[in-house]
Write an enzyme that holds these catalytic residues in place. Structure first.
Site, short mmCIF file in Angstrom:
data_model
loop_
_atom_site.label_atom_id
_atom_site.label_comp_id
_atom_site.label_asym_id
_atom_site.label_seq_id
_atom_site.Cartn_x
_atom_site.Cartn_y
_atom_site.Cartn_z
N SER A 1 -8.98 -3.28 7.25
CA SER A 1 -8.90 -3.46 8.71
C SER A 1 -9.15 -2.15 9.43
O SER A 1 -8.80 -1.07 8.92
CB SER A 1 -7.50 -3.97 9.05
N TYR B 1 2.30 -3.83 8.18
CA TYR B 1 1.03 -4.52 7.89
C TYR B 1 -0.11 -3.51 7.75
O TYR B 1 -0.86 -3.51 6.77
CB TYR B 1 0.72 -5.54 9.00
N LYS C 1 -2.64 -2.10 4.34
CA LYS C 1 -4.10 -1.98 4.24
C LYS C 1 -4.48 -0.56 3.78
O LYS C 1 -5.37 -0.38 2.96
CB LYS C 1 -4.77 -2.32 5.58
#
Ligand code: UD1
Length: 335
Positions: free
Chosen positions: A125, A150, A154
């Site tokens: 992302s 989150y 990544k």
């Protein structure tokens, strides 16, 4: 060639399965249905006239992952989507996010170590850049301290793959750093299915326009941008899906120059929240009920991709416009 797509019934995964099948790949989907519906399989089959193999499996169970690879020794490539993606939820339940987003990744890579060769695509992302000092954002922009668990999964996910690739020359991997995926397949047989209240802008817009939500809150109009609202790079999910096929082919054809590479996947154009609302009103003919509220914590002012690397090296370019994506999202909401 047989390709495993984990999380293949999810929003992005399902669109990638369609593109893979259209290109003649044989697809095996693993999904635990935690944030997807089995009906998506019907949508994929209706579009491609071919039913992918499906196994309901929870990748957090290491024994099941080992069993799966033992009984599917002919899998050549893996596109790994299975993960949780709600930023706010990750702040409340960090351990759930570290478990969901990292354990399966490790278990899969452990299996790939034993294979003669394998191709691995990771769903990353643009969140890894945080607020980049320079725009558009290139792949060499510094990785900033993650704003949420989150986002951290990544970053850590990419590091795990980088270290593994250093130690295992037989694994060839690419991480794709997505900007903001929106829209739906033009057949309107698959699209985004947010469970509960959507956190992302476009599903919130379409749900407001159709009357499921009373009003859209625009998070802040006092940012240092032309109209004061945040700027993002919204990419049609079908364009995004095609980037995965290009990345996979690069690995299969042995054109990669390192065994771990990263690419930004966006359109290269930034639009403000108000520009997205205006474009949506144009394509839908609806007037959107919205109000300006305070800023949302963790939002960056502006993020849009420099796509030169993906354009020149992957030979991939986003073709569909913001309005095409919004129009597909609106048709999908109506369906
Ligand atoms: C978010 C995540 C990002 C994740 C991506 C894909 C945050 C801070 N970032 O990106 O890590 O990779 O989703 O799932 O959550 N907006 C409104 N009203 C709304 C919703 C959004 O004004 O109801 C605005 C936001 O402030 C932002 C823009 O719309 O400026 C896009 O928001 P969103 O769709 O949530 O995406 P990101 O925040 O860019």
């Amino acid at each position: 060639m047989k390709i495993l797509v984990t999380g293949g019934l999810g929003y992005i995964g399902s669109h990638v399965v369609v593109e893979l099948q259209n290109e003649g790949f044989e697809v095996v989907i693993i999904d635990n249905l935690s944030n997807s519906s089995i009906d998506v399989l019907k949508g994929i089959t209706a579009i491609t006239k071919k039913q992918p193999i499906f196994e309901k499996l929870d990748l957090r169970d290491k024994a099941l992952v080992i069993d799966f690879f033992n009984s599917h020794q002919d899998i050549s490539g893996i596109i790994h989507f299975a993960a949780s993606k709600a930023v706010g939820e990750s702040v409340e339940k960090p351990l759930l996010y570290y478990e969901n987003n990292l354990n399966p990744l490790i278990y899969i890579l452990q299996e790939l170590q034993y294979k003669a060769s394998s191709y691995f695509i990771f769903s990353s992302s643009c969140t890894v850049y945080g607020q980049s000092d320079a725009l558009p954002i290139t792949e060499s922009a510094p990785i900033k301290q993650a704003e949420s668990p989150y986002g951290n999964t990544k970053q850590i996910g990419e590091e795990i793959i980088r270290d593994t690739c250093k130690a295992s020359a037989n694994i060839n991997a690419i991480a794709l750093r997505y900007f903001n995926p929106i829209g739906a397949h033009d057949s309107i047989k698959i699209g985004e299915l947010p469970i509960g209240t959507p956190q992302n802008l476009v599903p919130f817009i379409t749900q407001t326009a159709i009357g499921k939500r009373e009003e859209l809150s625009v998070f802040g109009n006092d940012y240092p941008t032309e109209d004061g609202t945040c700027i993002r790079d919204y990419i049609h999910v079908v364009d995004l899906a095609k980037a995965h096929v290009s990345a996979l082919k690069r690995l299969i054809e042995g054109n990669n120059t390192q065994n771990f590479e990263v690419f930004n996947i966006g359109t290269g154009k930034g639009y403000s929240v108000l520009e997205v609302i205006n474009a949506f009103e144009d394509v839908s003919g609806k007037t959107l009920n919205y109000k300006i509220v305070g800023r949302r914590e963790g939002d960056v002012i502006a993020a849009y991709a420099d796509t030169t690397k993906a354009n020149s090296i992957l030979g991939w370019k986003a073709k569909l416009s913001l309005k095409e994506a919004l129009s597909a999202a609106w048709k999908w909401e109506n369906k």
